[in-house]
Design an enzyme around this catalytic site. Structure first.
Site, PDB file in Angstrom:
ATOM      1  N   LYS A 120       0.919  -1.099  -0.154  1.00 52.10           N
ATOM      2  CA  LYS A 120      -0.113  -0.056   0.061  1.00 52.10           C
ATOM      3  C   LYS A 120       0.864   1.034   0.155  1.00 52.10           C
ATOM      4  CE  LYS A 120      -3.254  -0.747   3.352  1.00 52.10           C
ATOM      5  NZ  LYS A 120      -4.313  -0.438   4.362  1.00 52.10           N
ATOM      6  N   ASP A 138      -7.418   3.195   1.832  1.00 54.61           N
ATOM      7  CA  ASP A 138      -7.544   3.106   3.493  1.00 54.61           C
ATOM      8  C   ASP A 138      -8.936   2.870   3.988  1.00 54.61           C
ATOM      9  OD1 ASP A 138      -8.386   5.378   2.910  1.00 54.61           O
ATOM     10  OD2 ASP A 138      -6.628   6.524   4.164  1.00 54.61           O
TER      11      ASP A 138
END
Ligand code: SF4
Length: 212
Positions: A120, A138
């Site tokens: 990520k 997120d």
């Protein structure tokens, strides 16, 4: 909304937030990577307050040689997990200094070999520095996409998987910065600004909460 509405979502968000870019403070790609590492479990605002000063002393990985771990810890001690973050900043600098001639690598494979850089993190770094077609999913982006019913998923990981396959690269590139600004300034977890939101007619959350 459904996938057919993605071009509308992307063009409207780009109208609302022209020239959208990350709100993290940095002056070069190395500082951006450090700022992203620091932003785990912290807001951009908190990270920026620290880095406006800290980055005067950390302009490139080699500068870490002049800093003790205790000094880095002291610079960043108002942020969550500062002990771990300080250790990882130092370790990252050592690796970049030793193996990469101070340059931050630019592939997911190499970035994820650095301490605390997960897929990520690597994606958000590449999206910001190279406009690579990745959306950083997120909890906030997960919330927005579910409220709009573009996905129906239980957690950010699942959302990431669904949009990796379901959204085109172009959609990813157009949405990665604007979605962050959209959740931050409109689709907040509490009291979203639905009344002024241009997507309310197509938003499942809005319809459910304004059905009477
Ligand atoms: S209408 Fe409200 S809940 Fe729906 S996307 Fe807009 S701000 Fe978010």
């Amino acid at each position: 909304m459904n996938k057919k509405d993605l071009p509308f979502l992307a063009s409207k968000l780009n109208e609302m937030f022209p020239n959208a870019k990350t709100e993290l403070y940095y002056t070069n790609n190395f500082q951006l990577l450090i700022a992203i590492l620091m932003s785990a479990q912290a807001t951009d605002k908190q990270v920026n307050i620290i880095n406006k000063n800290f980055f005067n002393f950390l302009k490139k990985p080699g500068d870490a040689k002049k800093l003790w771990l205790e000094e880095i810890t002291e610079f960043i001690n108002s942020i969550s997990f500062f002990n771990n973050k300080a250790k990882n900043i130092l370790k990252t600098c050592e690796i970049l200094d030793k193996n990469y001639s101070w340059k931050v690598p630019n592939t997911i494979e190499e970035l994820t070999k650095l301490p605390w850089v997960w897929i990520k993190t690597a994606k958000v770094y590449l999206a910001v520095t190279q406009n690579a077609p990745y959306i950083w999913v997120d909890t906030h982006v997960h919330r927005v996409l579910n409220r709009l019913w573009l996905v129906k998923t239980k957690n950010p990981l699942e959302t990431d998987k669904v949009i990796s396959k379901g959204f085109t690269k172009e959609n990813h590139a157009l949405l990665h910065n604007t979605l962050v600004l959209f959740w931050r300034y409109y689709c907040t977890a509490r009291n979203p600004k639905c009344d002024t939101c241009p997507f309310k007619e197509k938003c499942n959350y809005y319809k459910k909460n304004h059905s009477n």
